[in-house]
Design a protein around this motif. Structure first.
Motif, mmCIF file in Angstrom:
data_model
loop_
_atom_site.group_PDB
_atom_site.id
_atom_site.type_symbol
_atom_site.label_atom_id
_atom_site.label_comp_id
_atom_site.label_asym_id
_atom_site.label_seq_id
_atom_site.Cartn_x
_atom_site.Cartn_y
_atom_site.Cartn_z
ATOM 1 N N SER A 43 40.116 47.698 51.386
ATOM 2 C CA SER A 43 40.182 46.540 50.505
ATOM 3 C C SER A 43 39.027 46.552 49.501
ATOM 4 O O SER A 43 37.850 46.570 49.896
ATOM 5 C CB SER A 43 40.124 45.247 51.332
ATOM 6 O OG SER A 43 39.816 44.132 50.528
ATOM 7 N N GLY A 44 39.364 46.508 48.225
ATOM 8 C CA GLY A 44 38.337 46.414 47.203
ATOM 9 C C GLY A 44 37.555 45.118 47.316
ATOM 10 O O GLY A 44 36.358 45.068 47.019
ATOM 11 N N PHE A 45 38.219 44.044 47.753
ATOM 12 C CA PHE A 45 37.549 42.757 47.917
ATOM 13 C C PHE A 45 36.462 42.846 48.985
ATOM 14 O O PHE A 45 35.346 42.332 48.802
ATOM 15 C CB PHE A 45 38.579 41.693 48.287
ATOM 16 C CG PHE A 45 38.012 40.324 48.509
ATOM 17 C CD1 PHE A 45 37.303 39.676 47.514
ATOM 18 C CD2 PHE A 45 38.194 39.683 49.734
ATOM 19 C CE1 PHE A 45 36.781 38.404 47.725
ATOM 20 C CE2 PHE A 45 37.672 38.414 49.947
ATOM 21 C CZ PHE A 45 36.965 37.779 48.946
ATOM 22 N N LYS A 46 36.750 43.511 50.095
ATOM 23 C CA LYS A 46 35.738 43.646 51.143
ATOM 24 C C LYS A 46 34.603 44.559 50.700
ATOM 25 O O LYS A 46 33.438 44.329 51.054
ATOM 26 C CB LYS A 46 36.372 44.144 52.448
ATOM 27 C CG LYS A 46 37.206 43.090 53.156
ATOM 28 C CD LYS A 46 37.586 43.520 54.555
ATOM 29 C CE LYS A 46 38.354 42.403 55.269
ATOM 30 N NZ LYS A 46 38.682 42.747 56.666
ATOM 31 N N ARG A 47 34.917 45.589 49.928
ATOM 32 C CA ARG A 47 33.845 46.441 49.401
ATOM 33 C C ARG A 47 32.919 45.615 48.522
ATOM 34 O O ARG A 47 31.699 45.757 48.573
ATOM 35 C CB ARG A 47 34.434 47.622 48.622
ATOM 36 C CG ARG A 47 35.114 48.669 49.482
ATOM 37 C CD ARG A 47 35.330 49.974 48.722
ATOM 38 N NE ARG A 47 36.196 49.803 47.565
ATOM 39 C CZ ARG A 47 37.522 49.910 47.593
ATOM 40 N NH1 ARG A 47 38.132 50.182 48.746
ATOM 41 N NH2 ARG A 47 38.237 49.766 46.497
ATOM 42 N N TRP A 48 33.498 44.723 47.707
ATOM 43 C CA TRP A 48 32.708 43.884 46.825
ATOM 44 C C TRP A 48 31.868 42.895 47.621
ATOM 45 O O TRP A 48 30.674 42.704 47.354
ATOM 46 C CB TRP A 48 33.632 43.140 45.865
ATOM 47 C CG TRP A 48 32.907 42.183 44.967
ATOM 48 C CD1 TRP A 48 32.207 42.477 43.842
ATOM 49 C CD2 TRP A 48 32.790 40.753 45.158
ATOM 50 N NE1 TRP A 48 31.661 41.326 43.297
ATOM 51 C CE2 TRP A 48 32.003 40.255 44.091
ATOM 52 C CE3 TRP A 48 33.288 39.871 46.107
ATOM 53 C CZ2 TRP A 48 31.698 38.908 43.955
ATOM 54 C CZ3 TRP A 48 32.980 38.514 45.982
ATOM 55 C CH2 TRP A 48 32.201 38.054 44.921
ATOM 56 N N LEU A 49 32.477 42.250 48.638
ATOM 57 C CA LEU A 49 31.746 41.292 49.459
ATOM 58 C C LEU A 49 30.574 41.961 50.168
ATOM 59 O O LEU A 49 29.468 41.410 50.224
ATOM 60 C CB LEU A 49 32.671 40.667 50.500
ATOM 61 C CG LEU A 49 33.595 39.537 50.063
ATOM 62 C CD1 LEU A 49 34.473 39.122 51.236
ATOM 63 C CD2 LEU A 49 32.813 38.348 49.539
ATOM 64 N N SER A 50 30.817 43.134 50.725
ATOM 65 C CA SER A 50 29.772 43.847 51.449
ATOM 66 C C SER A 50 28.612 44.187 50.532
ATOM 67 O O SER A 50 27.437 44.009 50.884
ATOM 68 C CB SER A 50 30.359 45.122 52.073
ATOM 69 O OG SER A 50 29.354 45.872 52.708
ATOM 70 N N ALA A 51 28.917 44.663 49.331
ATOM 71 C CA ALA A 51 27.868 44.996 48.374
ATOM 72 C C ALA A 51 27.115 43.749 47.926
ATOM 73 O O ALA A 51 25.883 43.757 47.785
ATOM 74 C CB ALA A 51 28.469 45.711 47.168
ATOM 75 N N ARG A 52 27.843 42.659 47.720
ATOM 76 C CA ARG A 52 27.221 41.399 47.285
ATOM 77 C C ARG A 52 26.245 40.875 48.321
ATOM 78 O O ARG A 52 25.208 40.292 47.983
ATOM 79 C CB ARG A 52 28.306 40.360 47.016
ATOM 80 C CG ARG A 52 27.792 39.011 46.534
ATOM 81 C CD ARG A 52 28.949 38.056 46.289
ATOM 82 N NE ARG A 52 28.485 36.731 45.904
ATOM 83 C CZ ARG A 52 28.124 35.782 46.755
ATOM 84 N NH1 ARG A 52 28.193 36.018 48.055
ATOM 85 N NH2 ARG A 52 27.711 34.601 46.320
#
Length: 286
Positions: free
Chosen positions: A241-250
C-alpha cells in the motif's frame, strides 16, 4: 503466546504460536475496522477458551493488537491498563485503528478502569501536537500521561491538570508512579521503544527507560497481574500500500538494512526472556 505476523519473536520453551503472516499487509501499522474485526474473529476462534500468559505481538507496528486482547476481558472485572511506551498511542486516526490510536479505543472499554501511559519522551503530547490527541479520556481523567522532559502544560487550560505528570528522568517518574498501584487487577502492555537505544534498538524513536525500570514495574505488579503483552520487535515490511508507505515515512520510522536485523533481534529476544521470567513470577504470585 505469540501472535506471529513477522517472525521476529524467538522464545525458548513452550509457547502458543498463532501463524498470522497472511495478515501482515492488511493489519500492520493500521487497518480498517472491518479488517480488524475479521482478524479478531480468526484469533478468537483459534484461541477458544484457552488460557495464556504474556502475549508477544512482534513489531511495534502491531501495538493495536493489545486492543484485541483487552476486548477478550470480561466487562464485569475492570482492570487498570498500564502502558510503557515512548508515545501516547492516543492519537487521532480517521481510517480505522492503528498502532498510535489504540489507547483511545481501549479507554472506551468498560473493562478498563484507568489507563497510565508511562515513559513518553516523544513530542506527541507537546502543544504542537495537541490537536492530534483524543481529549475525552483525558478530560474524564481516565487516561494519564507520564512523560520525561515533555511540556504538556497545555492540558492545564482544558481542566486536565491531574492527567499529565512530567519528570526530569525515568527514576523520578517511577518513584512517583508506583504508589498509584492501588491493588486493582492490572494489564501491562510494553512497547520496547520506551527503552533507551542503549538497551535495545527498535525502528521507532526511543525513550529513556532502562531495563531496570521495567523489571521494577513488573515486580510491583506481583499478585495483581491479570494479563500482559510485549511489542517493539525489529522487522521490516515492504508495504504493498502506497498509503502505508507514506504513513510510515511521515512517522519517521527508521529504515533497517536486512544485514542489521539479526544483530538487533538477538538482544531483543534476550531481553524478552528476562522480562518474561519476571512476568511469570508476577502471574504465579496470585
Amino acid at each position: 503466546m505469540i501472535l506471529d505476523f513477522d517472525q521476529s519473536v524467538r522464545l525458548d520453551g513452550p509457547a502458543i504460536r498463532l501463524p498470522l503472516n497472511h495478515w501482515e499487509q492488511r493489519i500492520r501499522f493500521g487497518c480498517r475496522w472491518s479488517q480488524f474485526r475479521q482478524l479478531a474473529r480468526e484469533v478468537n476462534e483459534q484461541l477458544g477458551g484457552r488460557r495464556y500468559g504474556c502475549v508477544f505481538t512482534g513489531s511495534g507496528d502491531y501495538h493495536h493488537l493489545s486492543y484485541l486482547l483487552l476486548q477478550r476481558l470480561s466487562p464485569y472485572r475492570p482492570v487498570q491498563l498500564i502502558v510503557c511506551d515512548n508515545h501516547p498511542d492516543n492519537m487521532r486516526y480517521p481510517f480505522g485503528i492503528h498502532c498510535g490510536s489504540w489507547v483511545y479505543w481501549a479507554s472506551r472499554l468498560p473493562q478498563i478502569s484507568r489507563i497510565d501511559v508511562l515513559g513518553i519522551g516523544s513530542q506527541d503530547i507537546a502543544v504542537t501536537h495537541a490537536w492530534e490527541n483524543h481529549l475525552m479520556p483525558l478530560l474524564r481523567h481516565k487516561l494519564h500521561y507520564w512523560s520525561i522532559g515533555v511540556n504538556s502544560r497545555w492540558l492545564n487550560l482544558l481542566g486536565a491538570r491531574r492527567c499529565h505528570h512530567d519528570y526530569r528522568d525515568a527514576d523520578t517518574l517511577m518513584e512517583n508512579f508506583l504508589p498509584y498501584l492501588g491493588g486493582a487487577p492490572i494489564w501491562l502492555s510494553v512497547d520496547k521503544d520506551v527503552l533507551s537505544p542503549e538497551v535495545v534498538k527498535t525502528n521507532w524513536d526511543q525513550g529513556y527507560f532502562e531495563e531496570a525500570h521495567l523489571q521494577a514495574l513488573i515486580a510491583a505488579c506481583r499478585g495483581l497481574l491479570r494479563g500482559a503483552d510485549i511489542t517493539g520487535e525489529v522487522s521490516t515490511c515492504n508495504y504493498h500500500s502506497g498509503f502505508k508507505r507514506w504513513l510510515s515515512a511521515r512517522d519517521g520510522q527508521i529504515a533497517i538494512d536486512e544485514s542489521q536485523i539479526s544483530a538487533w533481534q538477538q538482544p531483543q529476544n534476550a531481553l524478552n526472556a528476562r522480562l518474561l521470567s519476571e512476568i511469570n513470577r508476577a502471574f504465579s504470585a496470585q
